[in-house]
Write an enzyme that holds these catalytic residues in place. Structure first.
Site, short mmCIF file in Angstrom:
data_model
loop_
_atom_site.label_atom_id
_atom_site.label_comp_id
_atom_site.label_asym_id
_atom_site.label_seq_id
_atom_site.Cartn_x
_atom_site.Cartn_y
_atom_site.Cartn_z
N PRO A 19 -4.18 -40.05 -51.08
CA PRO A 19 -4.73 -40.98 -52.08
C PRO A 19 -6.23 -41.16 -51.94
O PRO A 19 -6.94 -41.35 -52.94
CB PRO A 19 -3.97 -42.28 -51.83
CG PRO A 19 -3.54 -42.21 -50.40
CD PRO A 19 -3.27 -40.75 -50.15
N TYR A 20 -6.72 -41.10 -50.73
CA TYR A 20 -8.16 -41.20 -50.47
C TYR A 20 -8.89 -40.03 -51.12
O TYR A 20 -9.90 -40.21 -51.81
CB TYR A 20 -8.36 -41.19 -48.96
CG TYR A 20 -9.79 -41.21 -48.47
CD1 TYR A 20 -10.60 -42.33 -48.64
CD2 TYR A 20 -10.31 -40.12 -47.77
CE1 TYR A 20 -11.90 -42.35 -48.15
CE2 TYR A 20 -11.59 -40.13 -47.27
CZ TYR A 20 -12.39 -41.25 -47.46
OH TYR A 20 -13.67 -41.27 -46.97
#
Length: 253
Positions: free
Chosen positions: A150-151
């Site tokens: 997700p980063y």
């Protein structure tokens, strides 16, 4: 005369890590500096230490991201430079990331810079004045580790946004650049290593042995380069996303 003499600079996410380094460097170069953070105690302590102005903001809220700029304009009359340094680095893979974790990364790592930039650029355009923005991104935006899904998704979006906004506002003389920083020695990284990777007190020494230059990236060095990009000394450069890392992307053994 410092590189940012009398410039009004906002550092979002400036109470620790790379953001705090930029606050110190910008002050040293003559800027009037305002910074944001979520924790009032840490922000007020750092403001007292440095002489910068602290504004509490939860940047996950788009209204507060915009308000961070609006408060600078109210305090100083304008904004000349913006640094988006706030970042969420909590771990998640493609298979175990929840919608809540994904949304949290998008909120801090992409949506907050978007709306802070929107407010800053609007002020610059309305005044017919040039300005500069630096987004602190990550070299993981090129692909990254499996536990950063997700980063990476959010920061890759910020990399594209940096170039898009720079192109859109080049004729307004607003220069927008990004730094893809690599593995960096910060308080946040220390907490992440201990919480998610079971690291001990010697993790920095072990990390240094695993990288080519024998040391992790240093906050003060990154901050100096961010200030250079904010200043007129970086010339006409805009739309650049610079890899600040000791990994050579595309290189193969």
């Amino acid at each position: 005369m410092g590189l940012l003499q009398d410039k009004v600079v906002l550092v979002n996410g400036g109470s620790q890590g790379v953001g705090a380094g930029v606050v110190r460097a910008a002050l040293r170069e003559g800027a009037r500096v305002v910074f944001t953070g979520r924790r009032a105690d840490a922000g007020e302590e750092f403001a007292k230490e440095t002489g910068a102005v602290f504004v509490r903001a939860d940047l996950a809220d788009p209204a507060e991201a915009r308000s961070s700029v609006e408060q600078v304009v109210a305090l100083c009359g304008r904004i000349d430079c913006l640094v988006n340094a706030a970042g969420l680095t909590s771990r998640g893979s493609l298979l175990d990331t929840t919608p809540e974790l994904f949304d949290a990364h998008i909120a801090i790592n992409l949506r907050a810079p978007f709306f802070a930039m929107q407010a800053a650029v609007r002020n610059m355009v309305d005044r017919g004045a040039p300005g500069t923005i630096v987004n602190i991104i990550t070299s993981s935006a090129h692909g990254g580790q499996p536990f950063l899904a997700p980063y990476v998704a959010a920061k890759a979006g910020l990399m594209g946004l940096t170039r898009n906004a720079a192109h859109a506002h080049r004729w307004d003389r607003i220069r927008i650049n990004g730094l893809n920083i690599g593995w960096t020695d910060t308080e946040g990284e220390d907490a992440i290593q201990r919480a998610f990777h079971g690291a001990g007190d010697d993790w920095r020494e072990k990390a240094a042995e695993a990288v080519p230059m024998g040391r992790l990236g240093q906050v003060d060095e990154i901050a100096d380069f961010a200030v250079f990009l904010l200043s007129d000394r970086s010339g006409v450069v805009t739309g650049s996303v610079i890899d600040w890392d000791q990994i050579v992307f595309g290189g193969l053994d």
